[in-house]
Design a protein around this motif. Structure first.
Motif, PDB file in Angstrom:
ATOM      1  N   VAL B  37      66.145 -35.717  47.059  1.00  0.00           N
ATOM      2  CA  VAL B  37      64.845 -35.795  46.393  1.00  0.00           C
ATOM      3  C   VAL B  37      64.409 -37.260  46.340  1.00  0.00           C
ATOM      4  CG1 VAL B  37      64.874 -33.660  45.042  1.00  0.00           C
ATOM      5  CG2 VAL B  37      66.039 -35.665  44.154  1.00  0.00           C
ATOM      6  N   LYS B  38      63.200 -37.494  46.816  1.00  0.00           N
ATOM      7  CA  LYS B  38      62.715 -38.872  46.910  1.00  0.00           C
ATOM      8  C   LYS B  38      61.562 -39.086  45.940  1.00  0.00           C
ATOM      9  CE  LYS B  38      65.249 -39.971  50.561  1.00  0.00           C
ATOM     10  NZ  LYS B  38      66.551 -39.415  50.143  1.00  0.00           N
ATOM     11  N   GLN B  39      61.427 -40.316  45.529  1.00  0.00           N
ATOM     12  CA  GLN B  39      60.316 -40.643  44.654  1.00  0.00           C
ATOM     13  C   GLN B  39      59.242 -41.369  45.438  1.00  0.00           C
ATOM     14  OE1 GLN B  39      61.201 -42.186  40.664  1.00  0.00           O
ATOM     15  NE2 GLN B  39      59.725 -43.761  41.186  1.00  0.00           N
ATOM     16  N   GLY B  40      58.202 -40.608  45.809  1.00  0.00           N
ATOM     17  CA  GLY B  40      57.109 -41.217  46.555  1.00  0.00           C
ATOM     18  C   GLY B  40      56.021 -41.693  45.629  1.00  0.00           C
ATOM     19  N   CYS B  41      55.629 -40.832  44.694  1.00  0.00           N
ATOM     20  CA  CYS B  41      54.455 -41.141  43.872  1.00  0.00           C
ATOM     21  C   CYS B  41      54.719 -40.968  42.382  1.00  0.00           C
ATOM     22  CB  CYS B  41      53.294 -40.240  44.282  1.00  0.00           C
ATOM     23  SG  CYS B  41      53.571 -38.513  43.840  1.00  0.00           S
ATOM     24  N   LYS B  42      55.633 -40.071  42.020  1.00  0.00           N
ATOM     25  CA  LYS B  42      55.967 -39.782  40.619  1.00  0.00           C
ATOM     26  C   LYS B  42      54.901 -38.951  39.904  1.00  0.00           C
ATOM     27  CE  LYS B  42      58.714 -42.964  37.817  1.00  0.00           C
ATOM     28  NZ  LYS B  42      58.585 -44.203  37.048  1.00  0.00           N
ATOM     29  N   VAL B  43      53.815 -38.595  40.578  1.00  0.00           N
ATOM     30  CA  VAL B  43      52.723 -37.902  39.885  1.00  0.00           C
ATOM     31  C   VAL B  43      52.225 -36.654  40.612  1.00  0.00           C
ATOM     32  CG1 VAL B  43      51.839 -39.840  38.527  1.00  0.00           C
ATOM     33  CG2 VAL B  43      51.067 -39.554  40.891  1.00  0.00           C
ATOM     34  N   GLU B  45      51.680 -35.927  43.769  1.00  0.00           N
ATOM     35  CA  GLU B  45      50.746 -36.043  44.891  1.00  0.00           C
ATOM     36  C   GLU B  45      51.410 -35.923  46.264  1.00  0.00           C
ATOM     37  OE1 GLU B  45      47.425 -36.506  44.876  1.00  0.00           O
ATOM     38  OE2 GLU B  45      47.050 -36.883  42.760  1.00  0.00           O
ATOM     39  N   CYS B  46      52.696 -36.313  46.383  1.00  0.00           N
ATOM     40  CA  CYS B  46      53.257 -36.500  47.719  1.00  0.00           C
ATOM     41  C   CYS B  46      54.286 -35.477  48.157  1.00  0.00           C
ATOM     42  CB  CYS B  46      53.867 -37.897  47.822  1.00  0.00           C
ATOM     43  SG  CYS B  46      55.455 -38.027  46.979  1.00  0.00           S
ATOM     44  N   GLY B  47      54.896 -34.761  47.221  1.00  0.00           N
ATOM     45  CA  GLY B  47      55.843 -33.703  47.564  1.00  0.00           C
ATOM     46  C   GLY B  47      57.213 -34.180  48.023  1.00  0.00           C
ATOM     47  N   ALA B  48      57.478 -35.482  47.997  1.00  0.00           N
ATOM     48  CA  ALA B  48      58.774 -35.983  48.473  1.00  0.00           C
ATOM     49  C   ALA B  48      59.926 -35.557  47.556  1.00  0.00           C
ATOM     50  CB  ALA B  48      58.741 -37.504  48.590  1.00  0.00           C
ATOM     51  N   CYS B  49      59.575 -35.094  46.361  1.00  0.00           N
ATOM     52  CA  CYS B  49      60.595 -34.686  45.388  1.00  0.00           C
ATOM     53  C   CYS B  49      60.701 -33.169  45.279  1.00  0.00           C
ATOM     54  CB  CYS B  49      60.223 -35.252  44.019  1.00  0.00           C
ATOM     55  SG  CYS B  49      58.663 -34.550  43.430  1.00  0.00           S
ATOM     56  N   SER B  50      60.116 -32.436  46.272  1.00  0.00           N
ATOM     57  CA  SER B  50      60.040 -30.965  46.190  1.00  0.00           C
ATOM     58  C   SER B  50      61.409 -30.292  46.189  1.00  0.00           C
ATOM     59  CB  SER B  50      59.256 -30.411  47.382  1.00  0.00           C
ATOM     60  OG  SER B  50      57.948 -30.907  47.394  1.00  0.00           O
ATOM     61  N   CYS B 100      60.794 -41.734  59.854  1.00  0.00           N
ATOM     62  CA  CYS B 100      61.623 -42.480  58.896  1.00  0.00           C
ATOM     63  C   CYS B 100      62.471 -41.535  58.049  1.00  0.00           C
ATOM     64  CB  CYS B 100      60.770 -43.358  57.995  1.00  0.00           C
ATOM     65  SG  CYS B 100      59.967 -42.459  56.658  1.00  0.00           S
ATOM     66  N   GLY B 101      61.980 -40.288  57.875  1.00  0.00           N
ATOM     67  CA  GLY B 101      62.762 -39.289  57.166  1.00  0.00           C
ATOM     68  C   GLY B 101      62.540 -39.213  55.667  1.00  0.00           C
ATOM     69  N   PHE B 102      61.729 -40.107  55.131  1.00  0.00           N
ATOM     70  CA  PHE B 102      61.542 -40.141  53.669  1.00  0.00           C
ATOM     71  C   PHE B 102      60.907 -38.845  53.147  1.00  0.00           C
ATOM     72  CE2 PHE B 102      59.563 -41.402  49.663  1.00  0.00           C
ATOM     73  CZ  PHE B 102      60.579 -42.128  49.071  1.00  0.00           C
ATOM     74  N   CYS B 103      59.944 -38.329  53.908  1.00  0.00           N
ATOM     75  CA  CYS B 103      59.231 -37.135  53.458  1.00  0.00           C
ATOM     76  C   CYS B 103      59.969 -35.858  53.819  1.00  0.00           C
ATOM     77  CB  CYS B 103      57.843 -37.078  54.097  1.00  0.00           C
ATOM     78  SG  CYS B 103      57.917 -36.733  55.879  1.00  0.00           S
ATOM     79  N   CYS B 137      53.134 -37.261  54.757  1.00  0.00           N
ATOM     80  CA  CYS B 137      54.003 -37.974  55.690  1.00  0.00           C
ATOM     81  C   CYS B 137      53.233 -39.174  56.216  1.00  0.00           C
ATOM     82  CB  CYS B 137      54.392 -37.060  56.850  1.00  0.00           C
ATOM     83  SG  CYS B 137      55.292 -37.951  58.138  1.00  0.00           S
ATOM     84  N   ARG B 138      53.851 -40.343  56.135  1.00  0.00           N
ATOM     85  CA  ARG B 138      53.154 -41.543  56.578  1.00  0.00           C
ATOM     86  C   ARG B 138      53.455 -41.888  58.038  1.00  0.00           C
ATOM     87  NH1 ARG B 138      50.988 -44.705  52.488  1.00  0.00           N
ATOM     88  NH2 ARG B 138      49.873 -45.606  54.211  1.00  0.00           N
ATOM     89  N   CYS B 139      54.388 -41.156  58.669  1.00  0.00           N
ATOM     90  CA  CYS B 139      54.823 -41.564  60.009  1.00  0.00           C
ATOM     91  C   CYS B 139      54.350 -40.642  61.130  1.00  0.00           C
ATOM     92  CB  CYS B 139      56.342 -41.624  60.085  1.00  0.00           C
ATOM     93  SG  CYS B 139      57.117 -42.654  58.858  1.00  0.00           S
ATOM     94  N   THR B 140      54.604 -39.351  60.991  1.00  0.00           N
ATOM     95  CA  THR B 140      54.564 -38.484  62.177  1.00  0.00           C
ATOM     96  C   THR B 140      53.166 -38.112  62.654  1.00  0.00           C
ATOM     97  OG1 THR B 140      54.585 -36.456  60.891  1.00  0.00           O
ATOM     98  CG2 THR B 140      56.723 -37.368  61.504  1.00  0.00           C
TER      99      THR B 140
END
Ligand code: FAD
Ligand code: FES
Ligand code: FES
Lengths: 291, 155
Positions: B37-43, B45-50, B100-103, B137-140
């Motif tokens: 689980v990643k912290q992209g935005c904390k609010v 918006e980004c789903g990285a913590c799904s 990068c794999g973050f998302c 996703c900021r990369c793909t």
């Protein structure tokens, strides 16, 4: 870490009311998609959080013996989208629910939280206005019911009395039987965006003549609103392109949009006028009327 | 303000004494050792913590840790079985849907939830987009992610 001082988790509606009355600085949390963001921003001091997230009494979608559709305040947008009752009787609300945020938000955000936060952009609000939804509230002095149009007092302000909780919404059969409706959200992105303008229309038609017509907007004024003068002028009129143009000119005089970083007042006005025609036409075509 | 909670995390029962002010995201990373689980935005918006809570996709950053009590939580860590990637994971690899794999962990959970609901159904590209709109996703540039989702639906 969320910034609150005290946490209470009641099991029932009545327990919740008791705790609200004992904690004057308390806030309810349902899906949390509004309040948790505000807590992160440190908007409140010494907050008592009363957690109604798991209260089963607030989660329901049903039709009672009088054919009223009842929707609990704790119903999530996902529950609405998946409900056969809503699909059959008030599909416009499915349209509204599907336009909220993204899946993660729809899966947890509640319709009660959407209305209680009092913002004009709430995607479920315009449809509930067009359906003449009645809010069922309960506080220390018992239950009361008020029309949604009376609930909104101003930006971010709703008529929730001190010890009250919103139990749910009632839509009476004379407000949905025979009606066809549609909600259109105009936003800069297709998802994960707040409405620039939201427009809900609900109408009843017989042999090409409007038996009833309701048009409601979000973000067209400080609170969601209906255009009552326009509606009156449409009832008993025949479908025509002239009438659609008349609607679009009449709503312009009733709304009061503002300029924000999202869009200017002038741009919003254009969208408001255009959506009145587009949404009405979409419904008419969907029921096989020619226009 | 501490309270004991327990939940099934990727099939295993876990118990924690948590600070009730913490989000599920914080519980997973700080108490349970779940680093996907990643912290992209904390609010929200980004789903990285799904993650999935009783098979429902949520953003764990705006979900109280306490709400996980008694639930089944699934994260990326539970997707591969005996060293074998899940079909969704494999599709992401095959389609080059990862940079990068973050998302990616968040996307995999979103696709896993979407595929479960829509198996063998004919879904449109718009439906795929709509159901992944809570993940950024900021990369793909998303094209390969869309291909991976389509592939996951077919398998
Ligand atoms: C990323 C993101 C995207 C979003 N996109 C949209 C969008 O597209 N459209 C939209 O309309 N909204 C959107 N929202 C806002 C939010 O998700 C909705 O307004 C949602 O419906 C709020 O419901 P909730 O249950 O999460 O509210 P909560 O945060 O739990 O509560 C909101 C407010 O209502 C009060 N409240 C809740 N339930 C009750 C009750 N039963 N009785 C009395 N008071 C109550 C709470 O005290 C609080 O003040 C978005 C939010 C996020 C984070
Ligand atoms: S970190 Fe949770 S949605 Fe971005
Ligand atoms: S692969 Fe880098 S953010 Fe998606």
């Amino acid at each position: 870490m969320f910034d609150f001082e005290k946490y209470i988790k009641p099991e029932t509606i009545d327990e919740t009311i008791k705790y609200i009355s004992e904690n004057s600085d308390a806030r309810l949390i349902a899906g949390g998609t509004d309040i948790l963001i505000n807590l992160k921003k440190g908007k409140f001091e010494n907050l008592t959080l009363i957690d109604i997230h798991d209260i089963k009494e607030l989660k329901f979608i049903k039709i009672d013996d009088n054919k009223n559709i009842l929707i609990g305040s704790g119903t999530t947008f996902l529950n609405i989208i998946e409900s056969d009752i809503i699909k059959k009787h008030i599909p416009m609300l499915i349209k509204a629910a599907s336009s909220v945020g993204g899946p993660q938000i729809r899966n947890i955000a509640t319709i009660g939280g959407n209305i209680c936060n009092g913002v004009t952009s709430a995607d479920s609000a315009s449809s509930l206005f067009a359906l003449n939804a009645v809010l069922i509230l309960k506080g220390i002095n018992g239950k009361r019911e008020i029309p949604i149009s009376d609930f909104y007092l101003g930006h971010g302000k709703v008529d929730l009395k001190e010890t009250e909780i919103l139990i749910g919404f009632k839509i009476t059969p004379n407000n949905y039987k025979g009606y066809f409706g549609h909600y259109y959200k105009y936003a800069m992105r297709n998802s994960m965006d707040i409405a620039t303008i939201g427009c809900a229309v609900s109408l009843k038609i017989n042999h090409g003549v409007f038996q009833d017509y309701r048009i409601a907007y979000g973000v067209a004024a400080p609170v969601p609103m209906r255009c009552l003068k326009t509606e009156k002028a449409v009832i008993n009129q025949k479908i025509s392109n002239e009438l659609l143009n008349k609607i679009s000119n009449m709503v312009e005089k009733e709304v009061n949009p503002r300029t924000s970083w999202r869009a200017s007042k002038e741009f919003r006005m254009n969208i408001i006028k255009e959506l009145s025609k587009r949404v009405t036409k979409k419904i008419l075509i969907s029921v096989g009327e020619k226009i | 303000m501490f309270q004991e909670i327990s939940f099934i995390l990727n099939g295993k029962k876990r118990k924690f004494n948590i600070d009730v002010r913490k989000s599920l995201f914080e519980i997973l990373r700080e108490y349970a050792g779940i680093k996907s689980v990643k912290q992209g935005c904390k609010v929200g918006e980004c789903g990285a913590c799904s993650v999935l809570v009783d098979d429902v996709l949520i953003d764990s950053c705006i979900f109280l840790g306490l709400w996980a009590d008694g639930k089944k939580i699934k994260t990326l860590e539970g997707q591969a079985k005996q060293g074998k990637l899940s079909k969704v994971q494999q599709a992401y690899v095959n389609e080059g849907a990862i940079q990068c794999g973050f998302c990616t962990p968040g996307f995999i959970m979103a696709t896993t939830s979407f595929v479960k609901k829509n198996k063998q159904k004919n879904v449109t590209i718009d439906e795929i987009k709509k159901n992944h709109a809570g993940n950024l996703c900021r990369c793909t540039g998303y094209q390969n992610i869309l291909k991976a989702v389509k592939k996951s639906l077919r398998n």
